[in-house]
Design an enzyme around this catalytic site. Structure first.
Site: not given
Ligand code: AMP
Length: 172
Positions: A60, A97
């Site tokens: 995205r 995670e």
């Molecule tokens: P991060 O935890 O900041 O590393 O997020 C990881 C990736 O997953 C990012 O590219 C976000 O676009 C996606 N992502 C993480 N959490 C969500 C969520 N709750 N809803 C949509 N996309 C998410």
């Protein structure tokens, strides 16, 4: 307009797995006024900050990053999961995670002295953005900022990204 954006972000509980509330941004993309407002807002924040390349991560992130690179008259650089880019790559392993993942960039995508804006749809824990920033820096680029449509402030992503200029259009 800014406050209305939340009406176009849909919560999908337990996607892609139990316990996650997924922020579905496809209603933003579907509406031409809302989509153009969103990319223009993010771009405006970074106008006149010397950005010459936008780097985004699949999938995205590409949707927002490519349009923002067009608005800012910059080059666009894709970062992808391991094994997807066709030419020689530089990679970085980062913590998810659960477990680890690997992101890659073409070795000639960033040149020394490039001023890079990192763009993604959602800033959650900040782990992905941090990994992409490290990859850019490993290639000799300078991260001048990070832009997102959505920031999940309750996950405290800015703690992981101290020192970076971060803009997010809507916060939860
Ligand atoms: P991060 O935890 O900041 O590393 O997020 C990881 C990736 O997953 C990012 O590219 C976000 O676009 C996606 N992502 C993480 N959490 C969500 C969520 N709750 N809803 C949509 N996309 C998410």
């Amino acid at each position: 307009m800014k406050k209305d954006i939340k009406n176009y972000i849909r919560d999908i509980p337990n996607f892609p797995k139990e316990g996650i509330i997924f922020k579905d941004i496809t209603p933003v993309l579907k509406d031409p006024i809302v989509f153009s407002f969103a990319v223009n807002e993010i771009s405006s924040y970074f106008t006149n900050k010397g950005v010459n390349k936008v780097v985004s991560m699949e999938a995205r992130g590409f949707i927002f990053g490519s349009v923002i690179s067009y608005i800012l008259k910059c080059g666009f650089i894709p970062v992808r999961k391991k094994g997807k880019l066709p030419y020689k790559t530089i990679s970085i392993e980062y913590e998810l995670e659960y477990g680890k993942d690997i992101l890659e960039i073409h070795e000639d995508a960033i040149e020394n002295g490039d001023n890079v804006l990192i763009v993604d749809d959602v800033l959650a824990t900040g782990g992905t953005a941090k990994a992409v920033a490290s990859l850019v820096e490993k290639c000799g680029g300078k991260v001048v900022g990070m832009g997102f449509l959505v920031e999940l402030t309750f996950l405290n992503p800015r703690k992981k990204l101290e020192g970076y200029d971060i803009y997010s259009l809507v916060k939860y």
